[in-house]
Motif scaffolding. Sequence first.
Motif, short mmCIF file in Angstrom:
data_model
loop_
_atom_site.label_atom_id
_atom_site.label_comp_id
_atom_site.label_asym_id
_atom_site.label_seq_id
_atom_site.Cartn_x
_atom_site.Cartn_y
_atom_site.Cartn_z
N ARG A 155 0.84 -1.21 0.00
CA ARG A 155 0.00 0.00 0.00
C ARG A 155 0.87 1.25 0.00
O ARG A 155 2.01 1.22 0.47
CB ARG A 155 -0.90 0.02 1.24
N LYS A 185 -4.24 2.64 0.50
CA LYS A 185 -4.78 1.59 -0.39
C LYS A 185 -3.66 0.93 -1.17
O LYS A 185 -2.59 1.53 -1.38
CB LYS A 185 -5.76 2.23 -1.39
N TYR A 190 -2.43 7.37 -6.73
CA TYR A 190 -2.72 6.27 -5.80
C TYR A 190 -3.34 6.88 -4.55
O TYR A 190 -3.02 8.00 -4.16
CB TYR A 190 -1.42 5.56 -5.39
N GLU A 191 -4.20 6.08 -3.89
CA GLU A 191 -4.80 6.57 -2.65
C GLU A 191 -3.96 6.14 -1.47
O GLU A 191 -3.57 4.95 -1.38
CB GLU A 191 -6.21 5.99 -2.49
#
Length: 334
Positions: free
Chosen positions: A9, A69, A65-66
């Motif tokens: 992530r 996540k 990208y988050e």
Amino acid sequence: MSTTATEIRLASRPTGRPTPENFSIVDTELPSPAPGEVLVRNLFISVDPYMRGRMSAAKSYVEPYEVGKAMLGGAIGEVLESTVDELRPGDTVLHGLGWRSHAVVDAQRVSKVDPDAAPVTTYLGVLGMTGLTAYAGLLEVAEFRSDDTVFVSGAAGAVGSVVGQLAKLKGAKRVVGSAGSSAKVKHLIDDLGFDAAFNYKDAPVAEQLAAAAPDGIDVYFDNVGGEHLEAAIESAKPHARFAVCGMISLYNATEPPAAPRNLTKIVGKRLTIRGFLVGDHFDLQKQFIAEVAPLVRDGKLRYEETIVEGLRNAPQAFLDLLDGANTGKMLVRV
Ligand code: NAP
């Protein structure tokens, strides 16, 4: 079958050069596919320079990208469970949910590939996104013509190595490459057939390019930007064409670049400078495979891969890619 999966992530957004702390490695429960989905065990994932851009929040041509996540990227894997007729367990597929050991993917968003036609890793590299980028950028964007003198930066990388070899195979008068180590320079000349190559860290790029292409260049395939772009403008012949593929020297920059300082020369030299994205050239996909797959199969177009072992090493593989640890395509074996 194991009941755990692992994913990488985005833990935080980097400022400047990313560090391992910007990533987190998280074990999760093995997901199950809903109707219309497949469960894939990833075999190899791709790490690519564009991912640096997606780690930032800045608006770009792809979504950031988050934070918190799993990250996304190209992957090749084996179907473990399928809910659709077109895909069966054991099929090899290409998809966009890399950075994890297992992925549940919408069946519409995977492409089945033939693992017997070519090594599966090539679908992420020379016969995949980076190969198509080289092909489209050289032939369509830079409008390459036989007898051109071509300069490509990032020449020992996934895209650059294909650009230089394709130009040679298609009758370039001279192909010059730049890369960041003497071993890479030797590889370009001895293994990939470049006419000349130099290490951009040894001396100013403009000086080294002028020496390597004394009559000037017709095409510049830019993977690096900055000082390389300035040097290419300096060495460009009138009406030269530039395909601007990437500017990796600037991806970690926190200040505006110091170069190029010679943009006025674009006018007098009547240069064509075109940025491009591979996604706009998927119409060439069939033609690209028809032409390039036989060259690869017959050993006429060589490819290197730098394969890092283990998903948990993927963040470091990505950081190493930005530092030039790879020759050819950088991949992670899950
Ligand atoms: P790659 O060239 O295989 O790997 C990146 C390479 O960049 C490294 O190996 C390193 O090699 C070089 N590099 C890193 N920092 C540099 C610097 N400051 N100056 C000069 N070189 C530096 O990666 P790739 O996937 O083939 O991508 C190459 C370029 O194409 C990137 O700019 C990428 O963003 C771009 N790209 C664009 C598209 C598109 O659709 N437009 C698609 C794919 C890739 P050295 O050891 O030589 O420094």
